[in-house]
Design a protein around this motif. Structure first.
Motif, PDB file in Angstrom:
ATOM      1  N   ASP A  49     -10.073  10.128   2.227  1.00  0.00           N
ATOM      2  CA  ASP A  49      -9.919   9.593   3.585  1.00  0.00           C
ATOM      3  C   ASP A  49      -9.223   8.240   3.566  1.00  0.00           C
ATOM      4  O   ASP A  49      -8.359   7.955   4.401  1.00  0.00           O
ATOM      5  N   ARG A  50      -9.616   7.363   2.631  1.00  0.00           N
ATOM      6  CA  ARG A  50      -8.973   6.048   2.530  1.00  0.00           C
ATOM      7  C   ARG A  50      -7.517   6.188   2.090  1.00  0.00           C
ATOM      8  O   ARG A  50      -6.653   5.456   2.560  1.00  0.00           O
ATOM      9  N   LEU A  51      -7.243   7.140   1.193  1.00  0.00           N
ATOM     10  CA  LEU A  51      -5.862   7.372   0.770  1.00  0.00           C
ATOM     11  C   LEU A  51      -5.010   7.847   1.950  1.00  0.00           C
ATOM     12  O   LEU A  51      -3.863   7.414   2.115  1.00  0.00           O
ATOM     13  N   GLU A  52      -5.582   8.726   2.786  1.00  0.00           N
ATOM     14  CA  GLU A  52      -4.863   9.209   3.964  1.00  0.00           C
ATOM     15  C   GLU A  52      -4.552   8.060   4.921  1.00  0.00           C
ATOM     16  O   GLU A  52      -3.451   7.984   5.475  1.00  0.00           O
ATOM     17  N   GLU A  53      -5.526   7.171   5.115  1.00  0.00           N
ATOM     18  CA  GLU A  53      -5.304   6.023   5.990  1.00  0.00           C
ATOM     19  C   GLU A  53      -4.184   5.145   5.452  1.00  0.00           C
ATOM     20  O   GLU A  53      -3.306   4.710   6.192  1.00  0.00           O
ATOM     21  N   TYR A  66       0.563   7.472  -3.121  1.00  0.00           N
ATOM     22  CA  TYR A  66      -0.462   8.357  -2.570  1.00  0.00           C
ATOM     23  C   TYR A  66      -0.667   9.561  -3.471  1.00  0.00           C
ATOM     24  O   TYR A  66      -1.795   9.911  -3.804  1.00  0.00           O
ATOM     25  N   GLU A  67       0.420  10.208  -3.856  1.00  0.00           N
ATOM     26  CA  GLU A  67       0.314  11.405  -4.686  1.00  0.00           C
ATOM     27  C   GLU A  67      -0.317  11.099  -6.046  1.00  0.00           C
ATOM     28  O   GLU A  67      -1.147  11.863  -6.536  1.00  0.00           O
ATOM     29  N   THR A 105     -11.426   0.288  -4.840  1.00  0.00           N
ATOM     30  CA  THR A 105     -10.079  -0.262  -4.955  1.00  0.00           C
ATOM     31  C   THR A 105      -9.165   0.286  -3.855  1.00  0.00           C
ATOM     32  O   THR A 105      -8.319  -0.436  -3.357  1.00  0.00           O
ATOM     33  N   VAL A 106      -9.362   1.537  -3.493  1.00  0.00           N
ATOM     34  CA  VAL A 106      -8.533   2.141  -2.449  1.00  0.00           C
ATOM     35  C   VAL A 106      -8.903   1.586  -1.074  1.00  0.00           C
ATOM     36  O   VAL A 106      -8.035   1.360  -0.241  1.00  0.00           O
TER      37      VAL A 106
END
Length: 110
Positions: A49-53, A66-67, A105-106
Motif C-alpha cells: 500500500d505504501r509503495l502504491e502511494e 517501485y518495481e 523505510t517505505v
C-alpha cells in the motif's frame, strides 16, 4: 436522541493506532505480533500500500524503484510464508522483522 452525546467506545478498537498514521505493524517487545501467515500478509499488504502511494506521487519517474521495491517485498513475504509452513519459526520471525523494517523505510517518518 442527543447529537452531542458521547459515542460508546470499544476498548479493543481505541487501543489500536489509527490507520491513517501509515505506521507499519510492530514487532517490538511491548506488542509482539504472532508469527503466522495472516500477520505476514497484513504486513506485506501494508508495504505494498505504501509503495502504491509512493508510485502515485512519483509517477512516472518512480516506476523502476517501485518495481524493485515491490519485488524485494514480495520475495521477503514469500520466504516468510515458506518458513512458517516449514514450522521454522525463528527464521519466520526474523523475516517478519525484515518486512516490518522494510515497511518503515517505505512509509517514511510517521
Amino acid at each position: 436522541m442527543q447529537l452531542d452525546a458521547p459515542v460508546p467506545r470499544d476498548p479493543q478498537v481505541t487501543d489500536r493506532p489509527p490507520t491513517a498514521d501509515h505506521r507499519p505493524p510492530t514487532t517490538e517487545a511491548c506488542s509482539p505480533m504472532p508469527v503466522d501467515l495472516q500477520t505476514g500478509v497484513r504486513t506485506y499488504q501494508f508495504v505494498v500500500d505504501r509503495l502504491e502511494e509512493r508510485r502515485g506521487e512519483q509517477y512516472p519517474a518512480g516506476r523502476d524503484k517501485y518495481e524493485a521495491d515491490w519485488t524485494a517485498a514480495h520475495d521477503l513475504e514469500k520466504t516468510f510464508a515458506e518458513a512458517v509452513n516449514a514450522n521454522d519459526l525463528a527464521t519466520a520471525e526474523s523475516l517478519l522483522q525484515e518486512i516490518t523494517k522494510f515497511g518503515r523505510t517505505v512509509a517514511g517518518p510517521p
